[in-house]
Structures are given as C-alpha cells and as structure tokens.
Design a protein around this motif. Structure first.
Motif, PDB file in Angstrom:
ATOM      1  N   ASP A  19       0.754  -1.298  -0.085  1.00 18.24           N
ATOM      2  CA  ASP A  19       0.062  -0.142  -0.048  1.00 18.24           C
ATOM      3  C   ASP A  19       0.967   1.246  -0.028  1.00 18.24           C
ATOM      4  O   ASP A  19       0.647   2.430   0.642  1.00 18.24           O
ATOM      5  N   GLN A  61      -0.835   4.710  -0.845  1.00 12.27           N
ATOM      6  CA  GLN A  61      -1.717   5.098   0.001  1.00 12.27           C
ATOM      7  C   GLN A  61      -0.823   5.872   1.238  1.00 12.27           C
ATOM      8  O   GLN A  61      -1.203   6.701   1.901  1.00 12.27           O
ATOM      9  N   LEU A  62       0.120   4.892   1.652  1.00  8.72           N
ATOM     10  CA  LEU A  62       0.784   5.312   2.841  1.00  8.72           C
ATOM     11  C   LEU A  62       1.626   6.624   2.566  1.00  8.72           C
ATOM     12  O   LEU A  62       1.898   7.539   3.560  1.00  8.72           O
ATOM     13  N   GLU A  95       7.558  -1.092  -2.581  1.00 11.31           N
ATOM     14  CA  GLU A  95       6.916  -2.547  -2.225  1.00 11.31           C
ATOM     15  C   GLU A  95       7.966  -3.103  -1.175  1.00 11.31           C
ATOM     16  O   GLU A  95       7.568  -4.094  -0.432  1.00 11.31           O
TER      17      GLU A  95
END
Length: 257
Positions: free
Chosen positions: A26, A29-30, A51
């Motif tokens: 994520d 979003q983070l 990632e």
C-alpha cells in the motif's frame, strides 16, 4: 554519551535516518498519510517508499521527529524501527519529499529481497574487535568492503577498506563478479552509511557464492554512535546540507552551505 541522549540546546535540530525492508503493498496510500503527518509536524527531509520497504531521512524539533516515528511504529510493520540520531544547529534539508519508488535503494537486481531473509550482521563492537585483532573469532582474516559511491568514500572510510570506485550502487553487482575470487579464505564485512546498501550487497555476495560475509549493522553512523572512530579515517558523507559527520556525529561545519 550516546548522541540520542545528548541534551539539545534551544533550537537544536534532531536528524534521524532509518530504513526497513518490509513488504509495503500500500505504498501509494501510505505516501499520502506520511506526507500529511510530516508536513503537519513541520519536518523536512526525504521519505522513500517501495513495495520492498521504507527509507527515511528527516529533521526537525526533537519532539516532532520522535512523535512522527512513534506514530509510524503504531503500524505493526514498523514497530521495531530504531532510527539513528544526530544533532545539528540548523535544518539541513530544504524541503519535505515523500516518494514512491521501485526500490528504496536501487540495485536493479529484483531477486534480492531483504524482507525475505537478511544476510548475517555484525555489530559495531564486534567489528571493532575484529579489526583490532586482524581476524574474526575463528582466526580468519577480516576485510571491509565499502559499498558506497566513490565520492562518498573520498570523505572517509575504514582503514584498508576495499573500494571499487563505483559511481552508483547499480554498478555494484558487476564489480562484485569481477572481484569475488579475491575474497576466498577471508571474512568480508560490507558497510555503507546507514546499513541499507550493505544489506543488499551482503545478500548478493552470498548468492554469488561468498560464504563468509556479514553486513555492518546500522552502517558507519551506528558504528560512530556505538564505538567512535576506531579504525576509521575521515568523516562520513551524508546526503543533506551538513555534508559529512565526524566520529562524534557532528557536522563538518556548524552551518549548512
């Protein structure tokens, strides 16, 4: 006294560097969450997300920096973050950048996944002892391998360290393959500024068949913090306007250029 425990003078700026290889699916979003938190805390510096993990260099007031890290630790993926700390008299970063990238440290070697399995690490005190005695605890000769770029090495490095004069970290795999036979019968300790590059480097070295290889836990900065400048000549280049830190984790100049 540990730099992290040094009482800060009024207006002193706390600088941290920390990374962790951990799956972050994520990341996009983070990125938004961390940018908003850091901006609200008036922090400056760089946060890289991918990632494969997170890599941060941040500076601000002690309360703001440590509060940001504490909030990040609430996410179980980052619960064990242990930033390296140092102080400066002014803000060494010009702005705040939070980016999502393919790798938090680019090697262009996708098979290397430190989140899956780390190479063995050696702490600062052990490396200092090995260097003083000239061999590891099994009596095997110890060599240190600088995984940083040539211009960083020029600011300072461990005495007698191997330096392949690479211009960027993506050149490391090719340089290793050209020199790996030179490590036969030796214990190799890879090192870098804060640990991130030497961690990937040590994993690659083991994959290339070099058995007796370690990464220096926390890199040069943690070595300075824990044992000082023994067996190291010069300073440690850092990627901010302080330019370089000495063995007491003090900037090479009082004010940034």
């Amino acid at each position: 006294m540990n730099p992290a425990e040094t009482p800060s003078a009024p207006g002193a700026v706390l600088n941290i560097s920390v990374y962790k290889f951990v799956p972050i699916p994520d990341a996009a979003q983070l990125r938004e969450t961390l940018f908003e938190r850091a901006q609200a805390a008036t922090l400056k510096g760089t946060i890289l997300l991918a990632e494969e993990g997170i890599n941060m260099f941040l500076a601000g007031s002690a309360g703001a920096v440590r509060g940001f890290v504490d909030a990040l630790r609430a996410d179980t993926r980052f619960a064990d973050l242990a930033p390296k700390e140092s102080w400066s008299t002014s803000q060494p970063f010009r702005k705040l950048l939070v980016k999502v990238k393919r790798e938090i440290i680019r090697m262009n070697h996708p098979a290397i996944k430190p989140a899956d399995a780390r190479a063995p690490a050696v702490d600062a005190a052990t490396l200092e002892r090995w260097l003083a005695q000239g061999h590891d605890d099994n009596g095997q000769p110890v060599v240190t391998l600088d995984t940083r770029n040539a211009f960083e090495v020029d600011h300072g490095t461990f005495d007698g360290a191997i330096d392949w004069r690479i211009g960027k970290f993506t050149e490391f795999p090719e340089a290793l393959r050209a020199h790996k036979d030179e490590f036969t019968g030796k214990t190799v300790v890879s090192f870098c500024t804060g640990g991130i590059r030497c961690e990937k480097a040590a994993i690659l070295m083991r994959e290339e068949g070099i058995q007796d290889v370690y990464q220096l836990e926390g890199g040069i900065l943690k070595y300075f913090e824990e044992v000082g400048g023994a067996h190291y000549t010069g300073q440690c280049f850092v990627f901010d306007e302080r330019e370089a830190l000495d063995a007491e984790l003090k900037a090479s100049q009082d004010e940034p250029r």
